[in-house]
Write a protein that holds these residues in place. Sequence first.
Motif, mmCIF file in Angstrom:
data_model
loop_
_atom_site.group_PDB
_atom_site.id
_atom_site.type_symbol
_atom_site.label_atom_id
_atom_site.label_comp_id
_atom_site.label_asym_id
_atom_site.label_seq_id
_atom_site.Cartn_x
_atom_site.Cartn_y
_atom_site.Cartn_z
ATOM 1 N N MET A 187 0.808 -1.218 0.000
ATOM 2 C CA MET A 187 0.000 0.000 0.000
ATOM 3 C C MET A 187 0.841 1.268 0.000
ATOM 4 N N GLU A 188 2.150 1.114 -0.149
ATOM 5 C CA GLU A 188 3.013 2.299 -0.226
ATOM 6 C C GLU A 188 2.555 3.257 -1.319
ATOM 7 N N GLN A 189 2.051 2.701 -2.425
ATOM 8 C CA GLN A 189 1.658 3.550 -3.554
ATOM 9 C C GLN A 189 0.422 4.392 -3.250
ATOM 10 N N LEU A 190 -0.294 4.057 -2.158
ATOM 11 C CA LEU A 190 -1.514 4.801 -1.817
ATOM 12 C C LEU A 190 -1.317 5.703 -0.612
ATOM 13 N N LYS A 191 -0.083 5.977 -0.263
ATOM 14 C CA LYS A 191 0.184 7.026 0.718
ATOM 15 C C LYS A 191 0.149 8.371 0.001
ATOM 16 N N GLY A 192 -0.156 9.430 0.741
ATOM 17 C CA GLY A 192 -0.216 10.756 0.125
ATOM 18 C C GLY A 192 -1.633 11.154 -0.233
ATOM 19 N N THR A 193 -1.804 11.770 -1.390
ATOM 20 C CA THR A 193 -3.096 12.333 -1.778
ATOM 21 C C THR A 193 -3.769 11.507 -2.862
ATOM 22 N N GLY A 194 -4.928 10.982 -2.537
ATOM 23 C CA GLY A 194 -5.819 10.412 -3.540
ATOM 24 C C GLY A 194 -6.954 11.390 -3.763
ATOM 25 N N VAL A 195 -7.525 11.381 -4.944
ATOM 26 C CA VAL A 195 -8.639 12.295 -5.232
ATOM 27 C C VAL A 195 -9.834 11.481 -5.709
ATOM 28 N N ALA A 196 -10.977 11.698 -5.056
ATOM 29 C CA ALA A 196 -12.231 11.058 -5.449
ATOM 30 C C ALA A 196 -12.831 11.870 -6.597
ATOM 31 N N ALA B 268 4.051 17.772 2.754
ATOM 32 C CA ALA B 268 4.762 18.500 3.813
ATOM 33 C C ALA B 268 4.477 17.879 5.172
ATOM 34 N N ALA B 269 3.215 17.544 5.424
ATOM 35 C CA ALA B 269 2.862 16.940 6.707
ATOM 36 C C ALA B 269 3.529 15.586 6.886
ATOM 37 N N LEU B 270 3.578 14.785 5.818
ATOM 38 C CA LEU B 270 4.206 13.473 5.911
ATOM 39 C C LEU B 270 5.709 13.577 6.142
ATOM 40 N N PHE C 66 5.433 20.781 9.389
ATOM 41 C CA PHE C 66 4.095 21.279 9.701
ATOM 42 C C PHE C 66 3.937 22.788 9.526
ATOM 43 N N PRO C 67 4.985 23.609 9.665
ATOM 44 C CA PRO C 67 4.790 25.023 9.323
ATOM 45 C C PRO C 67 4.346 25.215 7.870
ATOM 46 N N ALA C 68 4.970 24.495 6.935
ATOM 47 C CA ALA C 68 4.578 24.607 5.526
ATOM 48 C C ALA C 68 3.186 24.028 5.313
ATOM 49 N N ALA C 69 2.896 22.892 5.956
ATOM 50 C CA ALA C 69 1.584 22.267 5.807
ATOM 51 C C ALA C 69 0.485 23.160 6.353
ATOM 52 N N ARG C 70 0.737 23.795 7.503
ATOM 53 C CA ARG C 70 -0.272 24.691 8.089
ATOM 54 C C ARG C 70 -0.567 25.868 7.177
ATOM 55 N N ALA C 71 0.477 26.434 6.580
ATOM 56 C CA ALA C 71 0.277 27.593 5.705
ATOM 57 C C ALA C 71 -0.637 27.235 4.530
#
Length: 291
Positions: free
Chosen positions: A1-10, A223-225, A229-234
Amino acid sequence: MEQLKGTGVALVTPFKADESIDWNALERLINHVIDGGVNYVVSLGTTGETPTLSAEEKVDLIKFTFEKVAKRVPVVVGIGDYNTKDVVKRLEKCPLDEAAAILSVAPYYSKPSQEGIIQHYKTVAAASPKPIILYNVPGRTGRNMTAATTLRLAHEVENIVAMKEASGDMVQCMQIIKDKPKDFLVVSGDDALALGQLACGMEGVISVAANYFAADFSSMVQAALLNDFPAARALNYKMLEGFDLMFAENNPAGIKAFLHHAGLLENSFRLPVVPVSNELYAKIGDFLKKY
């Protein structure tokens, strides 16, 4: 399931004014989200207005998505129902050779017991040629899958490999993350809560908002992964008002209003879904001018 880490879009299903599927718009959308950096796409999620699609249209959408994605990113296919036997039949009939996994929503409307949910998923997993991603969205199904139910399935069923958690209950999310098998993937199904859930240990998001915010949403998740977190929060706060507007009246009416403003598709639906109100549509336009 490594390939499904990050962003998926429905993915949404674009329609023309006559309610036929707008294949050209779907191709534009697929290219838009992949160019924006999403890690994978989900075909036939709830955001795709699947309850209004015929069995033949669902098969056509799967085939079209595989063709236009062209293996640039993995494709997850949504197959779920409140009738367990129907799910099994669809798993047998749908073209799934190129699918990375099956996203299967918990049985809705019937409101089964937790044991009923467990037996449903065990039956589906036994019939599936691909790994199963559980999907808990009690706001739509009418029944929450408890942490105990999710964990039992995660530990007992080899072919159940991941969970899209959209209960909105942060404590439940943490209970799942704390006690899950090491290689079991937990991803968020709540765009507005995703950053906090990533901070708790989720490893990605299956997003509605990434249909429009493909680049910024994908960058936020990455960024969060990486614990930046400063970049992710922005990025999260940049999009936050948009999340609120997107879900103010209905999904997918909200995200389609965003995509219509962007010129990617027509603002068309099949009943019972209708476009957002004129007032909300104008607010979305005002937000996008600032964005």
